[in-house]
Design a protein around this motif. Structure first.
Motif, PDB file in Angstrom:
ATOM      1  N   TYR A  45       0.811  -1.062  -0.277  1.00 50.90           N
ATOM      2  CA  TYR A  45       0.140   0.085   0.173  1.00 50.90           C
ATOM      3  C   TYR A  45       1.124   0.959  -0.064  1.00 50.90           C
ATOM      4  O   TYR A  45       1.882   1.185   0.567  1.00 50.90           O
ATOM      5  N   GLU A 103      -7.338  -5.606   4.436  1.00 47.27           N
ATOM      6  CA  GLU A 103      -7.647  -4.383   2.801  1.00 47.27           C
ATOM      7  C   GLU A 103      -8.867  -4.395   2.184  1.00 47.27           C
ATOM      8  O   GLU A 103      -8.860  -3.393   1.997  1.00 47.27           O
ATOM      9  N   ARG A 116      -7.619  -0.564  -0.942  1.00 51.02           N
ATOM     10  CA  ARG A 116      -7.251   0.218  -1.921  1.00 51.02           C
ATOM     11  C   ARG A 116      -5.944  -0.268  -2.120  1.00 51.02           C
ATOM     12  O   ARG A 116      -5.366   0.732  -3.217  1.00 51.02           O
ATOM     13  N   ASP A 117      -5.881  -1.097  -1.856  1.00 49.18           N
ATOM     14  CA  ASP A 117      -3.939  -1.857  -1.566  1.00 49.18           C
ATOM     15  C   ASP A 117      -4.373  -2.749  -3.320  1.00 49.18           C
ATOM     16  O   ASP A 117      -5.320  -3.436  -3.337  1.00 49.18           O
TER      17      ASP A 117
END
Length: 184
Positions: free
Chosen positions: A120, A140, A146-147
């Motif tokens: 990330y 996550e 988002r990662d």
């Protein structure tokens, strides 16, 4: 040394390790490998372009081992014109990796490992990824997907002296709902 247009590179390293029986905690700055492979690994290889800062927790019980690593990586900060930012006011986003690895063996010359990791960037340190007992993919999802998470497996076999066979597999862009389909 100086590389290119005024870029300084520092290759300092060091670590502090506390070990209590089969359990250890380590804080360091150096090249680290996590996963199968003699010199490199698909999960986290030791041949990175530079050292990185990390916190590693390990536990070994007989032929079973568990590792948790959270590390700071050097982010790619190339500007639109192809140059790299430098100086005290350069904006380089933070980038981190968190990983878990469970290894079994050797049993009759066979060692197997399963792992997961997440990368990330662009935001501060996520404390949820520091928890060694939390599945990183679940964390996550909790953090709004988002990662970049991935799964890892390795198998090595040493049937007799002088012969060592090894394989690694990494599944990136993991989407649980697509497991068992032909998505990949």
């Amino acid at each position: 040394g100086v590389i290119g247009q005024g870029r300084d590179v520092d290759f300092s390293s060091g670590h502090l390790r506390a070990q209590f029986g089969g359990v250890a905690a380590e804080l360091g700055r150096e090249r680290v490998q996590l996963g199968g492979g003699g010199e490199e690994s698909l999960l986290l290889g030791s041949l990175l372009p530079s050292n990185f800062d990390y916190l590693r927790l390990t536990a070994t019980f007989g032929r079973f081992a568990f590792s948790h690593l959270h590390a700071s990586l050097l982010a790619d900060a190339t500007l639109e014109n192809g140059t790299l930012p430098f100086g005290p006011f350069a904006e380089i986003p933070p980038k981190y990796v968190a990983a878990h690895l469970v290894s079994f063996g050797p049993f009759a010359g066979v060692r197997a490992s399963l792992g997961e990791a997440v990368i990330y960037s662009g935001r501060p340190f996520e404390i949820g990824y520091l928890n060694p007992f939390n599945f990183l993919k679940s964390q996550e999802h909790y953090l709004r997907d988002r990662d970049n998470s991935f799964m890892y497996a390795s198998l090595s076999v040493n049937p007799f002296n002088g012969v060592f066979l090894e394989g690694e597999f990494m599944l990136d862009d993991l989407i649980f709902g697509n497991i068992g389909t032909k998505y990949w």
